[in-house]
Scaffold this motif. Structure first.
Motif, short mmCIF file in Angstrom:
data_model
loop_
_atom_site.label_atom_id
_atom_site.label_comp_id
_atom_site.label_asym_id
_atom_site.label_seq_id
_atom_site.Cartn_x
_atom_site.Cartn_y
_atom_site.Cartn_z
N SER A 181 5.68 2.05 4.86
CA SER A 181 5.89 0.73 5.45
C SER A 181 7.38 0.45 5.44
O SER A 181 8.14 1.08 4.70
N LEU A 182 7.80 -0.49 6.28
CA LEU A 182 9.20 -0.91 6.31
C LEU A 182 9.34 -2.18 5.49
O LEU A 182 8.65 -3.17 5.75
N SER A 183 10.24 -2.15 4.53
CA SER A 183 10.50 -3.29 3.66
C SER A 183 11.86 -3.87 3.99
O SER A 183 12.84 -3.14 4.10
N MET A 184 11.90 -5.18 4.15
CA MET A 184 13.12 -5.89 4.53
C MET A 184 13.48 -6.86 3.41
O MET A 184 12.76 -7.82 3.15
N VAL A 185 14.59 -6.60 2.74
CA VAL A 185 15.06 -7.44 1.64
C VAL A 185 15.79 -8.65 2.24
O VAL A 185 16.74 -8.47 3.01
N VAL A 186 15.32 -9.85 1.89
CA VAL A 186 15.95 -11.07 2.40
C VAL A 186 16.11 -12.07 1.26
O VAL A 186 15.41 -12.01 0.25
N GLN A 187 17.03 -12.98 1.44
CA GLN A 187 17.14 -14.09 0.51
C GLN A 187 16.06 -15.10 0.89
O GLN A 187 15.90 -15.44 2.07
N GLU A 188 15.31 -15.56 -0.10
CA GLU A 188 14.20 -16.47 0.15
C GLU A 188 14.63 -17.70 0.94
O GLU A 188 13.89 -18.17 1.81
N GLY A 230 -5.68 -11.08 6.90
CA GLY A 230 -5.31 -10.19 5.80
C GLY A 230 -3.99 -9.47 5.96
O GLY A 230 -3.63 -8.65 5.11
N THR A 231 -3.25 -9.75 7.04
CA THR A 231 -1.95 -9.10 7.22
C THR A 231 -1.02 -9.42 6.06
O THR A 231 -0.85 -10.59 5.72
N LYS A 232 -0.44 -8.39 5.47
CA LYS A 232 0.55 -8.59 4.41
C LYS A 232 1.85 -9.04 5.07
O LYS A 232 2.35 -8.39 5.99
N ILE A 233 2.40 -10.17 4.62
CA ILE A 233 3.62 -10.72 5.21
C ILE A 233 4.82 -10.38 4.34
O ILE A 233 5.81 -9.87 4.83
N TRP A 234 4.76 -10.70 3.06
CA TRP A 234 5.86 -10.37 2.15
C TRP A 234 5.38 -10.29 0.73
O TRP A 234 4.23 -10.61 0.43
N ASN A 235 6.26 -9.82 -0.13
CA ASN A 235 5.98 -9.87 -1.56
C ASN A 235 7.20 -10.45 -2.28
O ASN A 235 8.30 -10.48 -1.74
N LEU A 261 12.86 -12.07 -1.24
CA LEU A 261 11.55 -11.70 -0.72
C LEU A 261 11.68 -10.32 -0.09
O LEU A 261 12.75 -9.95 0.39
N ILE A 262 10.57 -9.59 -0.08
CA ILE A 262 10.51 -8.32 0.62
C ILE A 262 9.50 -8.50 1.76
O ILE A 262 8.29 -8.50 1.54
#
Length: 156
Positions: free
Chosen positions: A46-53, A85-90, A99-100
């Motif tokens: 999967s593609l993970s995108m690191v962002v500031q919340e 059920g789509t995973k949006i972030w963790n 957030l990822i």
């Protein structure tokens, strides 16, 4: 590395019940090859995108949360659409204010080229990994090398 779009950009779930806006560029995007991401995505990574919340607005819907044990042994708080059920972030443990986001749920992923890879030890054997980018066989002790590589690749 592709040119970044004008921000904000939008994304959301499969059914449209959850939508979000990302107000500024991510800190990094990387591919995760862990078994969990393989199962969640139904493919090799999967593609993970690191962002500031603070740069993310949930514009439509609400998220449902659940905790899961990651391959690393840590507990990860996952958030997604209660309808489809789509995973949006963790919310990564120990990274307060980050957030990822799963970059695959952006409306347009044409610019979301990953800068590196994590959990390469569990990648599918036929997946090719570019050795010139930051790569980690498991969970990196810090995302900083990925963040630094992303910043260097997108410096103007």
């Amino acid at each position: 590395m592709g040119k970044l779009p004008r921000f904000p950009v939008e994304g959301g779930c499969q059914c449209g019940a959850v939508r979000y806006s990302l107000k500024s560029a991510p800190l990094a995007i990387y591919a995760c090859h862990c078994k969990d991401c393989q199962r969640f995505s139904g493919t090799t990574h999967s593609l993970s995108m690191v962002v500031q919340e603070a740069t993310v607005d949930l514009t439509t819907g609400t998220l449902v949360a659940f905790n899961k044990a990651a391959d690393s042994g840590r507990v990860v708080r996952m958030l997604g659409c209660p309808e489809c059920g789509t995973k949006i972030w963790n919310e990564p443990a120990g990274n307060t204010g980050m957030l990822i986001i799963k970059a695959g749920n952006l409306n347009d992923i044409s610019w979301a080229q990953p800068i590196g890879n994590i959990w390469t030890a569990s990648k599918a054997p036929w997946v090719l990994i570019d050795p010139s980018v930051p790569n980690f066989p498991g969970q990196p002790p810090s995302r900083q090398p990925l963040i630094d590589a992303w910043a260097a690749a997108h410096a103007t």
